[in-house]
Design a protein around this motif. Structure first.
Motif, PDB file in Angstrom:
ATOM      1  N   SER A   9       0.865  -1.180   0.000  1.00 27.26           N
ATOM      2  CA  SER A   9       0.000   0.000   0.000  1.00 27.26           C
ATOM      3  C   SER A   9       0.896   1.222   0.000  1.00 27.26           C
ATOM      4  CB  SER A   9      -0.939  -0.045   1.210  1.00 27.26           C
ATOM      5  OG  SER A   9      -0.199  -0.234   2.412  1.00 27.26           O
ATOM      6  N   THR A  10       1.341   1.670   1.173  1.00 24.97           N
ATOM      7  CA  THR A  10       2.243   2.824   1.229  1.00 24.97           C
ATOM      8  C   THR A  10       3.397   2.509   2.167  1.00 24.97           C
ATOM      9  OG1 THR A  10       0.962   3.779   3.052  1.00 24.97           O
ATOM     10  CG2 THR A  10       0.349   4.445   0.814  1.00 24.97           C
ATOM     11  N   GLY A  11       4.458   3.285   2.038  1.00 27.67           N
ATOM     12  CA  GLY A  11       5.577   3.182   2.959  1.00 27.67           C
ATOM     13  C   GLY A  11       6.318   1.876   2.897  1.00 27.67           C
ATOM     14  N   VAL A  12       6.771   1.465   1.699  1.00 28.00           N
ATOM     15  CA  VAL A  12       7.490   0.199   1.586  1.00 28.00           C
ATOM     16  C   VAL A  12       8.631   0.360   0.587  1.00 28.00           C
ATOM     17  CG1 VAL A  12       6.025  -0.731  -0.262  1.00 28.00           C
ATOM     18  CG2 VAL A  12       7.233  -2.295   1.272  1.00 28.00           C
ATOM     19  N   THR A  13       9.730  -0.317   0.893  1.00 26.32           N
ATOM     20  CA  THR A  13      10.900  -0.337   0.024  1.00 26.32           C
ATOM     21  C   THR A  13      11.241  -1.775  -0.313  1.00 26.32           C
ATOM     22  OG1 THR A  13      11.810   1.687   1.006  1.00 26.32           O
ATOM     23  CG2 THR A  13      13.359   0.250  -0.163  1.00 26.32           C
ATOM     24  N   TYR A  14      11.451  -2.039  -1.590  1.00 31.82           N
ATOM     25  CA  TYR A  14      11.914  -3.343  -2.045  1.00 31.82           C
ATOM     26  C   TYR A  14      13.397  -3.222  -2.362  1.00 31.82           C
ATOM     27  CZ  TYR A  14       7.076  -4.894  -2.382  1.00 31.82           C
ATOM     28  OH  TYR A  14       5.782  -5.237  -2.093  1.00 31.82           O
ATOM     29  N   LEU A  15      14.205  -3.905  -1.580  1.00 31.64           N
ATOM     30  CA  LEU A  15      15.657  -3.890  -1.741  1.00 31.64           C
ATOM     31  C   LEU A  15      16.079  -5.171  -2.448  1.00 31.64           C
ATOM     32  CD1 LEU A  15      18.431  -2.603  -1.094  1.00 31.64           C
ATOM     33  CD2 LEU A  15      18.330  -3.760   1.132  1.00 31.64           C
ATOM     34  N   VAL A  16      16.796  -5.020  -3.568  1.00 30.33           N
ATOM     35  CA  VAL A  16      17.136  -6.158  -4.415  1.00 30.33           C
ATOM     36  C   VAL A  16      18.621  -6.128  -4.755  1.00 30.33           C
ATOM     37  CG1 VAL A  16      16.713  -7.263  -6.662  1.00 30.33           C
ATOM     38  CG2 VAL A  16      14.816  -6.191  -5.415  1.00 30.33           C
ATOM     39  N   ARG A  17      19.265  -7.275  -4.669  1.00 35.94           N
ATOM     40  CA  ARG A  17      20.626  -7.390  -5.171  1.00 35.94           C
ATOM     41  C   ARG A  17      20.579  -7.565  -6.688  1.00 35.94           C
ATOM     42  NH1 ARG A  17      25.115 -12.219  -4.055  1.00 35.94           N
ATOM     43  NH2 ARG A  17      26.887 -11.124  -4.992  1.00 35.94           N
ATOM     44  N   HIS A  18      21.519  -6.962  -7.397  1.00 36.18           N
ATOM     45  CA  HIS A  18      21.596  -7.074  -8.848  1.00 36.18           C
ATOM     46  C   HIS A  18      21.699  -8.525  -9.296  1.00 36.18           C
ATOM     47  CE1 HIS A  18      25.844  -8.213  -8.653  1.00 36.18           C
ATOM     48  NE2 HIS A  18      25.975  -7.279  -7.712  1.00 36.18           N
ATOM     49  N   GLY A  19      21.435  -8.765 -10.579  1.00 39.60           N
ATOM     50  CA  GLY A  19      21.615 -10.090 -11.149  1.00 39.60           C
ATOM     51  C   GLY A  19      23.078 -10.494 -11.206  1.00 39.60           C
TER      52      GLY A  19
END
Length: 220
Positions: A9-19
């Motif tokens: 909904s609101t207030g979220v971060t998706y942290l992803v390591r590169h391929g």
């Protein structure tokens, strides 16, 4: 903090390591953003699969990456067809390895074990500890962006976050867990703030109390 796929909904971060790249696969260091190190076929296929399966990508409102080609390439594949601008945040950059650049990570690791996390490698501009502080500060700055946010960074930052989120551990408890490629960590704004603050607090521990290992751990 969750790695499950859900629609925020609101207030979220998706942290992803590169391929994955050919260098990260073999634990060869690359802390120079001017080097044209891009994803290998495994990395590209991982991104293509994620783009098909991660429904939340359609909700992303902002995106930050490091200055390295592999993070921008990853974000571009994940956000294909999106109008979201992919912008660099230099504080998310990989560690500057100095004279250990383009060599086996274990050579840097052996030096780090002896020198400690406050030592600056020859030819570098930062120690392991200062790089960790920089990365966490860069992640915290992403809170100012519209949510949901996609942040594509390097293994060291993902590993720092995973370590801080583990009960009873600090970022100076070695070895760090090795971060998975193209696997999202989902953090609410409160979780992200808490993780960053705990991580920065961990990094105030004197270096003589913890010594890094001679394994790649959560780097690259």
């Amino acid at each position: 903090m969750s790695s499950t796929d859900h629609k925020p909904s609101t207030g979220v971060t998706y942290l992803v390591r590169h391929g994955r790249t050919s260098l990260s696969k073999t634990y060869i260091t690359n802390g120079d953003p001017s080097a044209a190190v891009v994803m290998d076929s495994h990395g590209r296929s991982s991104c293509a699969r994620a783009e098909r399966e991660w429904g939340w990508l359609a909700t992303v409102a902002s995106c930050r990456v490091s200055q390295f080609p592999r993070t921008r390439e990853t974000a571009a594949m994940l956000l294909v067809g999106s109008s979201v601008e992919i912008l660099p945040e230099p504080r998310l950059n990989e560690l500057d390895y100095g004279s250990f650049e383009a060599g086996p990570w274990l050579e840097y690791g052996r030096w780090l074990t002896v020198a400690g996390p406050d030592a600056v490698p020859p030819g570098s501009r930062e120690s392991w500890r200062s790089a960790a502080r920089r990365m966490l500060a860069g992640l915290r700055a992403c809170l100012d962006l519209p949510s949901p946010r996609l942040v594509v960074a390097h293994g060291m930052l993902l590993s720092l976050v995973e370590r801080v989120a583990s009960p009873g551990h600090t970022v100076l408890d070695w070895p760090l867990p090795e971060a998975a490629y193209v696997t999202p960590l989902c953090l609410s704004d409160d979780e992200l703030t808490a993780v960053v603050e705990r991580g920065l607090s961990n990094l105030t521990v004197p270096s003589r109390q913890q010594v890094p290992p001679t394994t790649p751990g959560g780097h690259l």
